[in-house]
Design a protein around this motif. Sequence first.
Motif, mmCIF file in Angstrom:
data_model
loop_
_atom_site.group_PDB
_atom_site.id
_atom_site.type_symbol
_atom_site.label_atom_id
_atom_site.label_comp_id
_atom_site.label_asym_id
_atom_site.label_seq_id
_atom_site.Cartn_x
_atom_site.Cartn_y
_atom_site.Cartn_z
ATOM 1 N N TYR A 467 19.824 91.060 62.168
ATOM 2 C CA TYR A 467 19.280 89.898 61.219
ATOM 3 C C TYR A 467 17.666 90.554 60.993
ATOM 4 N N GLY A 468 17.450 91.032 59.617
ATOM 5 C CA GLY A 468 16.258 91.737 59.187
ATOM 6 C C GLY A 468 14.908 91.346 59.657
ATOM 7 N N GLY A 469 15.057 89.862 59.566
ATOM 8 C CA GLY A 469 13.570 89.304 59.880
ATOM 9 C C GLY A 469 13.052 89.276 61.354
ATOM 10 N N VAL A 470 14.310 89.587 62.044
ATOM 11 C CA VAL A 470 13.704 89.584 63.821
ATOM 12 C C VAL A 470 13.281 91.025 63.620
ATOM 13 N N ILE A 471 13.989 91.924 63.263
ATOM 14 C CA ILE A 471 13.441 93.532 63.653
ATOM 15 C C ILE A 471 12.150 93.536 63.113
ATOM 16 N N SER A 472 11.822 93.163 62.113
ATOM 17 C CA SER A 472 10.481 93.439 61.308
ATOM 18 C C SER A 472 9.455 93.058 62.194
ATOM 19 N N GLY A 473 9.503 92.214 63.455
ATOM 20 C CA GLY A 473 8.454 91.868 64.344
ATOM 21 C C GLY A 473 8.705 92.576 65.720
ATOM 22 N N SER A 474 9.672 93.410 65.620
ATOM 23 C CA SER A 474 10.202 93.772 66.981
ATOM 24 C C SER A 474 9.645 94.945 67.676
ATOM 25 N N ILE A 566 9.910 76.579 60.072
ATOM 26 C CA ILE A 566 8.413 76.123 60.343
ATOM 27 C C ILE A 566 7.542 77.293 59.903
ATOM 28 N N VAL A 567 6.533 77.116 59.071
ATOM 29 C CA VAL A 567 5.897 78.293 58.471
ATOM 30 C C VAL A 567 4.243 77.992 58.855
ATOM 31 N N GLY A 568 3.336 78.651 59.325
ATOM 32 C CA GLY A 568 2.032 78.670 59.721
ATOM 33 C C GLY A 568 2.216 78.166 61.123
ATOM 34 N N GLY A 569 0.788 78.601 61.717
ATOM 35 C CA GLY A 569 0.704 78.157 63.096
ATOM 36 C C GLY A 569 1.105 79.301 64.197
ATOM 37 N N ASN A 570 0.911 79.259 65.449
ATOM 38 C CA ASN A 570 1.425 80.074 66.318
ATOM 39 C C ASN A 570 1.668 79.500 67.697
ATOM 40 N N ASN A 571 1.978 80.285 68.631
ATOM 41 C CA ASN A 571 2.224 79.612 69.978
ATOM 42 C C ASN A 571 1.244 80.255 71.033
ATOM 43 N N ASP A 572 0.204 81.071 70.497
ATOM 44 C CA ASP A 572 -0.717 81.619 71.400
ATOM 45 C C ASP A 572 -1.796 80.319 71.880
ATOM 46 N N TYR A 581 2.396 83.982 68.696
ATOM 47 C CA TYR A 581 3.000 84.726 67.656
ATOM 48 C C TYR A 581 3.259 83.709 66.474
ATOM 49 N N GLY A 582 2.922 84.395 65.182
ATOM 50 C CA GLY A 582 2.707 83.412 64.339
ATOM 51 C C GLY A 582 4.126 82.925 63.522
ATOM 52 N N ALA A 583 4.167 81.739 62.896
ATOM 53 C CA ALA A 583 5.338 81.051 62.495
ATOM 54 C C ALA A 583 5.281 81.826 60.925
ATOM 55 N N VAL A 584 6.280 82.394 60.578
ATOM 56 C CA VAL A 584 6.253 82.722 59.015
ATOM 57 C C VAL A 584 7.733 82.392 58.716
ATOM 58 N N TYR A 587 12.912 83.946 60.643
ATOM 59 C CA TYR A 587 12.707 84.146 61.991
ATOM 60 C C TYR A 587 11.221 84.221 62.400
ATOM 61 N N ASP A 588 10.937 83.661 63.552
ATOM 62 C CA ASP A 588 9.469 84.087 64.218
ATOM 63 C C ASP A 588 9.653 83.846 65.652
ATOM 64 N N MET A 589 8.879 84.214 66.341
ATOM 65 C CA MET A 589 8.875 84.385 68.151
ATOM 66 C C MET A 589 7.964 82.937 68.610
ATOM 67 N N ALA A 590 7.741 81.946 67.441
ATOM 68 C CA ALA A 590 7.015 80.550 67.769
ATOM 69 C C ALA A 590 7.950 79.778 67.754
ATOM 70 N N THR A 591 9.171 79.680 66.731
ATOM 71 C CA THR A 591 10.147 78.648 66.577
ATOM 72 C C THR A 591 11.569 79.095 66.370
#
Length: 873
Positions: A467-474, A566-572, A581-584, A587-591
């Motif tokens: 899944y490309g969206g995961v790798i982009s932030g890996s 979910i877009v916007g915000g983070n879990n820091d 990590y920011g919600a974009v 896929y993102d590591m916040a949600t």
Amino acid sequence: MCRFVRSGLIAAAAIAIAAPAAPALASSGGDGAGLASVGSAAAVPSTATALGALPADQSISFDVVLKPRNQAALDQFVHDVSTPGSPRYHQFLKTGDYAQRFGPTPQSINAVTGQMKRLGLSVESAQGSVLRVSGSTSQVASALHTSFKQYRLKTGRVARANVAAPELSTAVSPYVQGIVGLDTMVRAHHPAPTSNVKVARASIARPSTTAPEQCIVEQNTQFYSAQQIASYYGLKSYWDAGSFGDGVTMAMFELEDYHPADIAYYQGCYGTSVSVTNIQVDGGAVADPTDPNPGLEATLDIEGAIGLAPGAAIHVYEAPNTSQGIFDEYRTIADDNTAEIVSTSWGICELAESGVNVVSGSASTSLVQAERQVFQQMAAQGQTVFAAAGDHGSADCDNDPPSTSAVLSVDDPASQPEVTGVGGTNLVSSTGPETPWNNGLDSDSVPIGGGGGVSMLWAMPSWQRSYGGVISGSTRTPCGAPAGSYCREVPDVSASADPNDGYVIAYDVIDNPDLPLTVVGGTSAAAPMWASLLALVESSCGSRLGLINPALYALHAADSTAFGDIVGGNNDAAGTNHRQYGAVAGYDMATGLGTPRGAVIGAALCPAVASDGAGTMTVSPTTVSPSSRVTLTFTYQAPPGHGLTDGILSLDVPASWTDAPQTTSPTAAGYVTASAGVVSTSGSTITVSGVTTVAGGTVTIVYGDKSMGGSGAVAPGGVDAAQFQARSAGGSGGTLTTLASSPWVKANVAADGSGTMTVSPTTLNASQPTTLTFTYQAPATGGLSKGEVDVVVPSSWTQPSDVPGAGYVTATGGSGTNNVTISGTGPWTIAVSGVSLSPSGALLITYGDTANGGLQATAPANGQPFSFTTSQK
């Protein structure tokens, strides 16, 4: 973790595939062999106070976890059975099959058991891959080349720790995954609640219904009822269709007890009657005197499932909160295999950097590796595991106030590759929107928010890597992945978790009878919500779904509308990690992938009607005499969970069968009947239309039916195998599709007339890896003396080999040397020479033998039948 606030063919017979054997053991003696580490030293928090050595006579019990006999084969099977499009997809193992196929060999069990006993330790009988071992402190320390100390933790609890990694003789260490339970430092956590909102119960008249009834004054702020959660996430669509989880069992992993009065009140409030069964492991849970809210976690898990899947049964497993208890409980759930879905809200932060201030220490390598083996077993058996991703944001180890490190970390077991990690969101109102759950630091300076980030332990699984969206932030740094690879990312999915907009449960009813309803939050609430959704899905289609991560990521790539993004915000939540990590979008590591749109996800995971190619077809008998009149019975079975609605079955009769199928004369040869649908024939083709079956249901087609005076169909005059081609369609308007072949393999007579040769199995899927066993039986008179038996393998199969590897061939039986040689360039001849057999004695030739590193052979891609000849010399 919880918080609350105040206030096919059709084709083929089932095939038993032989399990690979363990490598030959070296000497299991210990004196002359070297030593190797089989675990790790205990992680001791920096705030712990040393109290000296553990008393020498104190008893210690621990688990020795043995490795699977073939880890590569297990990895491949889990991948195949969980990946849509694989021929093995959803072909799950039955209870007990895992031990036979992938568990440790008897030889390795006996070797490790013998070694432990020679070292002076007591060993119980093996339980699957586990040996329970015990002894005094001095015995264990001497046997494992370590020592033990006691520490007083910040909470006041006294724990023991092995100060060095345990070691065993290199004669047996290659068979040991790790040792679990030497220390008592590790405790799984669920955050204590910070406040309490008491909720008034509405007094309403409740009609008789199986759906959960509203018994709470609904609000759009502070809390949500089960009905509101079900409506927002699409679970209500299953209720409306009459699916409440019936027939599905959910296992709740717990490390504490709960009060039945709370569950009874909740069921009375909602008008449910869910069966809740307790199962104790290692004596059950032990009360934690430092927990200000005992039983809250278990109560939330149980009631959360009751409110959303009121037709499912719930098995509550309870064990002591120790590394041994944690592992034994997961192992028991897997070995029982009674629960299709497992939900856990307990976690341990992954290996942390030196100096991290944690209450219970870090997860040990032995524990997480041992857990991985169990989670792979669950995936192989079709059990789905959901785990809360943590409640401390991107710094999950920061759960000991005051938190100062802010080191990025994720939670075990949510980060395990065979587990679906569930993160947290803030559901702003009952109609949305959602943001990442991030409440910052609480009054004790503990970060509060949804867990997520990069694993320090596990490489990124293939389904996430694709899944490309995961790798982009890996990154590959934390887990030490090789160049070009990445580390596992968490969470996979999310759901509402903020306790400021939490879930209503009944808790502490006995002490607070006037206001027994409480608002709770945390990813502890999100995990059982996802588990409940899957229970409704599995109930509606009647089958297990197993590890759903590959299907979820593939679904998101194909249809992102299946998830609430979910877009916007983070879990820091700590506020010290640069808003990671920011919600974009995506896929993102916040949600993770987002929150569920239940109806869309359910339809993708489990279609209601079988598509073309679903099901299996078998034939009986599989061997007949040449030119005999016989009745063949073909049995179609729909796959578990996929019925057939107004479908079509079609069967081609080979030209070598001299009687064309017909339906007009019951007394004639080739007469055809079927147990369902309408039978018609055209030339050599049998068609059964209008077939409707329940999930897993069967339909029989009888060719050469003799029940009404028919004479049967005449078999071919030769000894070659005959192939009946089968097809199916999922509905009357569907296009018939050839799924695979249904080979019929005839038992051949040896070319020179002496002896017989049979083969097992006789039916296979196209392209299926398998082990074929040819059994040559010598004639009843004379036997065989230093003879030779040959088998010819068609070139469409894997090239046979006399050394371990693909197509490995072995021969056993009789008193000869049984020398195996391979010749030819395709087809190939397997020659077994030096064979001596008594009258009627048997020789077994195994092609695709998985012993000693051998690999199975692969059937032809076109599903053609195979034939062989034998000769005696």
